[in-house]
Motif scaffolding. Sequence first.
Motif, short mmCIF file in Angstrom:
data_model
loop_
_atom_site.label_atom_id
_atom_site.label_comp_id
_atom_site.label_asym_id
_atom_site.label_seq_id
_atom_site.Cartn_x
_atom_site.Cartn_y
_atom_site.Cartn_z
N ILE A 197 0.84 -1.20 0.00
CA ILE A 197 0.00 0.00 0.00
C ILE A 197 0.88 1.26 0.00
O ILE A 197 2.06 1.20 0.33
N ASP A 198 0.24 2.41 -0.34
CA ASP A 198 1.00 3.66 -0.51
C ASP A 198 1.83 4.07 0.71
O ASP A 198 2.99 4.47 0.55
N PRO A 199 1.29 4.02 1.97
CA PRO A 199 2.13 4.45 3.11
C PRO A 199 3.42 3.62 3.22
O PRO A 199 4.47 4.17 3.59
N LEU A 200 3.35 2.34 2.89
CA LEU A 200 4.56 1.51 2.95
C LEU A 200 5.48 1.77 1.76
O LEU A 200 6.70 1.71 1.89
N LEU A 201 4.90 2.06 0.62
CA LEU A 201 5.72 2.41 -0.55
C LEU A 201 6.52 3.68 -0.27
O LEU A 201 7.70 3.79 -0.64
N ILE A 250 15.42 -5.18 14.89
CA ILE A 250 14.13 -5.50 14.27
C ILE A 250 13.11 -4.42 14.62
O ILE A 250 12.37 -3.94 13.76
N ALA A 251 13.07 -4.02 15.90
CA ALA A 251 12.12 -2.99 16.34
C ALA A 251 12.36 -1.67 15.60
O ALA A 251 11.41 -1.00 15.18
N GLN A 252 13.63 -1.35 15.42
CA GLN A 252 13.98 -0.10 14.71
C GLN A 252 13.43 -0.14 13.28
O GLN A 252 12.90 0.84 12.78
N GLN A 253 13.55 -1.31 12.64
CA GLN A 253 13.08 -1.42 11.26
C GLN A 253 11.55 -1.35 11.19
O GLN A 253 10.99 -0.72 10.30
N PHE A 254 10.86 -1.98 12.16
CA PHE A 254 9.40 -1.88 12.21
C PHE A 254 8.97 -0.42 12.35
O PHE A 254 8.05 0.03 11.67
N GLU A 255 9.64 0.32 13.24
CA GLU A 255 9.24 1.70 13.48
C GLU A 255 9.55 2.59 12.28
O GLU A 255 8.80 3.51 11.97
N SER A 256 10.67 2.30 11.60
CA SER A 256 11.02 3.09 10.39
C SER A 256 10.00 2.83 9.28
O SER A 256 9.51 3.77 8.65
N LEU A 257 9.70 1.55 9.04
CA LEU A 257 8.77 1.21 7.96
C LEU A 257 7.34 1.63 8.30
O LEU A 257 6.55 1.96 7.42
N GLY A 258 7.00 1.61 9.60
CA GLY A 258 5.63 1.92 10.01
C GLY A 258 5.45 3.32 10.54
O GLY A 258 4.44 3.62 11.20
N SER A 259 6.40 4.21 10.26
CA SER A 259 6.34 5.58 10.83
C SER A 259 5.09 6.33 10.37
O SER A 259 4.48 7.05 11.16
N ALA A 260 4.68 6.15 9.12
CA ALA A 260 3.52 6.89 8.59
C ALA A 260 2.24 6.47 9.29
O ALA A 260 1.30 7.26 9.39
N MET A 261 2.18 5.22 9.76
CA MET A 261 0.95 4.76 10.43
C MET A 261 1.09 4.78 11.95
O MET A 261 0.23 4.28 12.67
#
Length: 453
Positions: free
Chosen positions: A25-29, A101-112
């Motif tokens: 989806i767009d937020p992840l893109l 791993i947590a850092q990557q989740f937060e970076s990828l999910g920052s928009a949400m």
Amino acid sequence: MPSPDEASTSSSPAPPATFKSLGLIDPLLEAVEQLNYKTPTEIQTETLPHALEGRDIIGVAATGSGKTAAFALPILQKLWEEPKGLFACVLAPTRELAYQIAQQFESLGSAMGARCAVIVGGMDMPTQSIALAKRPHVVVATPGRLMDHLEKTKGFNLRSIKFLVLDEADRLLDMDFGPSIDKILKLIPKERTTYLFSATMTTKVAKLQRASLSNPVRVEVSTKYQTVSTLLQYYLLMPLKDKDAYLVYLANTLAQNSIIIFTRTVNDASRLSIILRTLGFPAVPLHGQLSQSQRLGALGKFKSGGRKVLVATDVASRGLDIPSVDVVINFDIPTHSKDYIHRVGRTARAGRAGKSITLVTQYDVELVQRIEQVTGKKMELWPTDDQEIALLKERVNEAGRVAIAELREQAQSGNKGRKRRRDGGGGRDDQDRDDDVVEAGMPTKRKRSKGGW
């Protein structure tokens, strides 16, 4: 019958996958673009379509293949559709990997606004309980400490999670986390999506797969253990008694490079970092007996370039994303060839060149031959200056004596501290045991052999 034009069109190769074509989806893109992920890696290309369909995944992929994003992206996409409460639990074998791993989740999910809690040993239980009470979307944990919270923290449970991830599953099981994982599996919903990622498919991993996954899709991107073509592999032959001097010679020769030195024991990681510092090299140790803040501090200094030399046990050989390492030195040869491949995989990443140098004593020749057989590559002899090494020996021996005295002093003050805590109660609690077995199978003391340490 198709026309020639139609025929040529149908036989033309498919265009390379993009994150958009894989269904994100767009937020992840936007997030992957901000993180400068140009194209999906092989494991991401193979995993994402099945994961986005809701299938369980078993992924066999080496470290550095991009597997964290392969499981984080589908979880975050589902979270976007159903944003509620504690959503996913990721189990990792080491504290450093959990933070990463947590850092990557937060970076990828920052928009949400994705929120993570890291639950590992060596940290304060009450502070972690507060973080869990804030209802994060994702908990990233080492199994022992997570089990402690499930048993002792009021109001915390995993009964509502939609996703379970077992990352570096072979290592989780090698480190005797099996019993904790079995207990966790009984406390989470049967109706869930499970991702299991492992560098190797051992009998234990296959058993865990049968117990925890339902009709999984198997994705395997690297069936054979091998080192990358951009890695130049060398060996250095020396008598055991002169091993420290040869290591210092290498550190001197490679002074402008970032270097990770791997040792078998915690004692040697500490001892060698003191020797190198005494001789003027900016070295920091990394091993499982350091406190969590010390471990993160050592990694931070090395990553930022503040320290050029990291002396580590195998706690740093897998999973850690250290982007720029020029040289890996094996002070001790690992007994398992796969551990050698994980160690040297810290350099020559993402298409860059790198070097590995393995110190070989008269007792190690068979181990080197076994590694060469597995990798299918012969190591080359690293050139040395015997005269320069001879001149170094006296200074290195003196630095070695300083290191032994310093370690003895640390051990004595540590014993006094433990006695004070026993007498007065409190201090380091028993929950800190969880991933101190990060050194499982590694003796912390090493007997002095005839020729030296």
